[in-house]
Design a protein around this motif. Structure first.
Motif, PDB file in Angstrom:
ATOM      1  N   GLN A   1       0.530  35.178  -5.041  1.00  0.00           N
ATOM      2  CA  GLN A   1       1.936  34.917  -4.832  1.00  0.00           C
ATOM      3  C   GLN A   1       2.718  34.782  -6.132  1.00  0.00           C
ATOM      4  O   GLN A   1       3.800  35.325  -6.244  1.00  0.00           O
ATOM      5  CB  GLN A   1       2.100  33.650  -3.985  1.00  0.00           C
ATOM      6  N   GLY A   2       2.209  34.036  -7.082  1.00  0.00           N
ATOM      7  CA  GLY A   2       2.918  33.865  -8.347  1.00  0.00           C
ATOM      8  C   GLY A   2       4.316  33.329  -8.152  1.00  0.00           C
ATOM      9  O   GLY A   2       4.535  32.384  -7.406  1.00  0.00           O
ATOM     10  N   ALA A   3       5.297  33.929  -8.811  1.00  0.00           N
ATOM     11  CA  ALA A   3       6.677  33.464  -8.745  1.00  0.00           C
ATOM     12  C   ALA A   3       7.492  34.227  -7.703  1.00  0.00           C
ATOM     13  O   ALA A   3       8.698  34.075  -7.636  1.00  0.00           O
ATOM     14  CB  ALA A   3       7.322  33.603 -10.120  1.00  0.00           C
ATOM     15  N   CYS A   4       6.845  35.063  -6.915  1.00  0.00           N
ATOM     16  CA  CYS A   4       7.545  35.839  -5.886  1.00  0.00           C
ATOM     17  C   CYS A   4       7.696  35.020  -4.612  1.00  0.00           C
ATOM     18  O   CYS A   4       6.817  34.261  -4.253  1.00  0.00           O
ATOM     19  CB  CYS A   4       6.764  37.108  -5.548  1.00  0.00           C
ATOM     20  N   ASP A   5       8.819  35.217  -3.949  1.00  0.00           N
ATOM     21  CA  ASP A   5       9.008  34.604  -2.637  1.00  0.00           C
ATOM     22  C   ASP A   5       8.423  35.543  -1.593  1.00  0.00           C
ATOM     23  O   ASP A   5       8.710  36.737  -1.591  1.00  0.00           O
ATOM     24  CB  ASP A   5      10.494  34.388  -2.335  1.00  0.00           C
ATOM     25  N   SER A   6       7.610  35.012  -0.743  1.00  0.00           N
ATOM     26  CA  SER A   6       7.025  35.781   0.343  1.00  0.00           C
ATOM     27  C   SER A   6       7.346  35.061   1.645  1.00  0.00           C
ATOM     28  O   SER A   6       7.178  33.843   1.730  1.00  0.00           O
ATOM     29  CB  SER A   6       5.510  35.882   0.149  1.00  0.00           C
ATOM     30  N   PRO A   7       7.816  35.771   2.641  1.00  0.00           N
ATOM     31  CA  PRO A   7       8.205  35.094   3.885  1.00  0.00           C
ATOM     32  C   PRO A   7       7.006  34.531   4.639  1.00  0.00           C
ATOM     33  O   PRO A   7       5.892  35.051   4.530  1.00  0.00           O
ATOM     34  CB  PRO A   7       8.882  36.204   4.690  1.00  0.00           C
TER      35      PRO A   7
ATOM     36  N   MET B   1       0.835  -1.179   0.000  1.00  0.00           N
ATOM     37  CA  MET B   1       0.000   0.000   0.000  1.00  0.00           C
ATOM     38  C   MET B   1       0.883   1.246   0.000  1.00  0.00           C
ATOM     39  O   MET B   1       1.904   1.301   0.663  1.00  0.00           O
ATOM     40  CB  MET B   1      -0.880   0.009   1.251  1.00  0.00           C
ATOM     41  N   ARG B   2       0.469   2.233  -0.753  1.00  0.00           N
ATOM     42  CA  ARG B   2       1.200   3.498  -0.819  1.00  0.00           C
ATOM     43  C   ARG B   2       0.306   4.621  -0.322  1.00  0.00           C
ATOM     44  O   ARG B   2      -0.901   4.592  -0.501  1.00  0.00           O
ATOM     45  CB  ARG B   2       1.633   3.798  -2.249  1.00  0.00           C
ATOM     46  N   THR B   3       0.918   5.588   0.283  1.00  0.00           N
ATOM     47  CA  THR B   3       0.178   6.747   0.772  1.00  0.00           C
ATOM     48  C   THR B   3       0.750   7.987   0.123  1.00  0.00           C
ATOM     49  O   THR B   3       1.972   8.161   0.071  1.00  0.00           O
ATOM     50  CB  THR B   3       0.299   6.863   2.303  1.00  0.00           C
ATOM     51  N   LEU B   4      -0.125   8.830  -0.367  1.00  0.00           N
ATOM     52  CA  LEU B   4       0.272  10.087  -0.989  1.00  0.00           C
ATOM     53  C   LEU B   4      -0.160  11.231  -0.081  1.00  0.00           C
ATOM     54  O   LEU B   4      -1.332  11.331   0.290  1.00  0.00           O
ATOM     55  CB  LEU B   4      -0.399  10.230  -2.366  1.00  0.00           C
ATOM     56  N   TYR B   5       0.778  12.065   0.305  1.00  0.00           N
ATOM     57  CA  TYR B   5       0.485  13.238   1.125  1.00  0.00           C
ATOM     58  C   TYR B   5       0.546  14.472   0.232  1.00  0.00           C
ATOM     59  O   TYR B   5       1.547  14.691  -0.455  1.00  0.00           O
ATOM     60  CB  TYR B   5       1.511  13.400   2.245  1.00  0.00           C
ATOM     61  N   LEU B   6      -0.505  15.248   0.234  1.00  0.00           N
ATOM     62  CA  LEU B   6      -0.531  16.517  -0.499  1.00  0.00           C
ATOM     63  C   LEU B   6      -0.569  17.631   0.532  1.00  0.00           C
ATOM     64  O   LEU B   6      -1.398  17.625   1.441  1.00  0.00           O
ATOM     65  CB  LEU B   6      -1.755  16.606  -1.405  1.00  0.00           C
ATOM     66  N   MET B   7       0.316  18.576   0.373  1.00  0.00           N
ATOM     67  CA  MET B   7       0.392  19.667   1.341  1.00  0.00           C
ATOM     68  C   MET B   7       0.523  20.996   0.634  1.00  0.00           C
ATOM     69  O   MET B   7       1.078  21.085  -0.453  1.00  0.00           O
ATOM     70  CB  MET B   7       1.609  19.488   2.258  1.00  0.00           C
ATOM     71  N   ARG B   8       0.029  21.990   1.288  1.00  0.00           N
ATOM     72  CA  ARG B   8       0.190  23.363   0.833  1.00  0.00           C
ATOM     73  C   ARG B   8       1.112  24.045   1.833  1.00  0.00           C
ATOM     74  O   ARG B   8       1.189  23.649   2.988  1.00  0.00           O
ATOM     75  CB  ARG B   8      -1.182  24.056   0.824  1.00  0.00           C
ATOM     76  N   HIS B   9       1.785  25.068   1.396  1.00  0.00           N
ATOM     77  CA  HIS B   9       2.693  25.779   2.291  1.00  0.00           C
ATOM     78  C   HIS B   9       1.918  26.479   3.409  1.00  0.00           C
ATOM     79  O   HIS B   9       0.717  26.700   3.306  1.00  0.00           O
ATOM     80  CB  HIS B   9       3.514  26.810   1.512  1.00  0.00           C
ATOM     81  N   GLY B  10       2.629  26.840   4.453  1.00  0.00           N
ATOM     82  CA  GLY B  10       2.027  27.598   5.542  1.00  0.00           C
ATOM     83  C   GLY B  10       1.727  29.028   5.113  1.00  0.00           C
ATOM     84  O   GLY B  10       2.103  29.467   4.024  1.00  0.00           O
ATOM     85  N   GLN B  11       1.071  29.754   5.983  1.00  0.00           N
ATOM     86  CA  GLN B  11       0.667  31.122   5.673  1.00  0.00           C
ATOM     87  C   GLN B  11       1.889  32.005   5.412  1.00  0.00           C
ATOM     88  O   GLN B  11       2.889  31.942   6.128  1.00  0.00           O
ATOM     89  CB  GLN B  11      -0.127  31.703   6.838  1.00  0.00           C
ATOM     90  N   THR B  12       1.791  32.833   4.376  1.00  0.00           N
ATOM     91  CA  THR B  12       2.855  33.776   4.048  1.00  0.00           C
ATOM     92  C   THR B  12       2.330  35.201   4.205  1.00  0.00           C
ATOM     93  O   THR B  12       1.122  35.425   4.344  1.00  0.00           O
ATOM     94  CB  THR B  12       3.355  33.600   2.603  1.00  0.00           C
ATOM     95  N   LEU B  13       3.236  36.134   4.134  1.00  0.00           N
ATOM     96  CA  LEU B  13       2.862  37.543   4.231  1.00  0.00           C
ATOM     97  C   LEU B  13       1.897  37.923   3.108  1.00  0.00           C
ATOM     98  O   LEU B  13       0.924  38.649   3.332  1.00  0.00           O
ATOM     99  CB  LEU B  13       4.120  38.414   4.182  1.00  0.00           C
ATOM    100  N   PHE B  14       2.135  37.415   1.895  1.00  0.00           N
ATOM    101  CA  PHE B  14       1.233  37.723   0.774  1.00  0.00           C
ATOM    102  C   PHE B  14      -0.156  37.137   1.025  1.00  0.00           C
ATOM    103  O   PHE B  14      -1.152  37.773   0.702  1.00  0.00           O
ATOM    104  CB  PHE B  14       1.789  37.176  -0.537  1.00  0.00           C
ATOM    105  N   ASN B  15      -0.231  35.921   1.576  1.00  0.00           N
ATOM    106  CA  ASN B  15      -1.531  35.337   1.911  1.00  0.00           C
ATOM    107  C   ASN B  15      -2.282  36.250   2.862  1.00  0.00           C
ATOM    108  O   ASN B  15      -3.474  36.504   2.686  1.00  0.00           O
ATOM    109  CB  ASN B  15      -1.382  33.978   2.587  1.00  0.00           C
ATOM    110  N   LEU B  16      -1.584  36.737   3.862  1.00  0.00           N
ATOM    111  CA  LEU B  16      -2.187  37.590   4.879  1.00  0.00           C
ATOM    112  C   LEU B  16      -2.728  38.879   4.274  1.00  0.00           C
ATOM    113  O   LEU B  16      -3.779  39.365   4.664  1.00  0.00           O
ATOM    114  CB  LEU B  16      -1.144  37.906   5.953  1.00  0.00           C
TER     115      LEU B  16
END
Length: 58
Positions: free
Chosen positions: A21-27, A1-16
């Motif tokens: 976000q696009g291709a920009c890095d946001s802390p 059996m295989r398990t696939l984990y899908l995750m999204r990043h944590g909250q960033t300044l742009f999210n707030l």
């Protein structure tokens, strides 16, 4: 059996601020750092060892 984990990043300044976000890095916010630490703690507590990890450059 295989398990696939899908995750999204944590909250960033742009999210707030409601920005796309696009291709920009946001802390991570303090909450985003906490979310990443919670994810780490979960995988450690469940003894999850990843065979492969894939990540988007976006």
């Amino acid at each position: 059996m295989r398990t696939l984990y899908l995750m999204r990043h944590g909250q960033t300044l742009f999210n707030l601020r409601g920005k796309i976000q696009g291709a920009c890095d946001s802390p991570f916010t303090k909450q985003g750092i906490s979310q990443a630490q919670l994810a780490r703690d979960y995988f450690l507590s469940q003894n999850v060892i990843f065979d492969h990890v894939y990540s988007s450059t976006q």
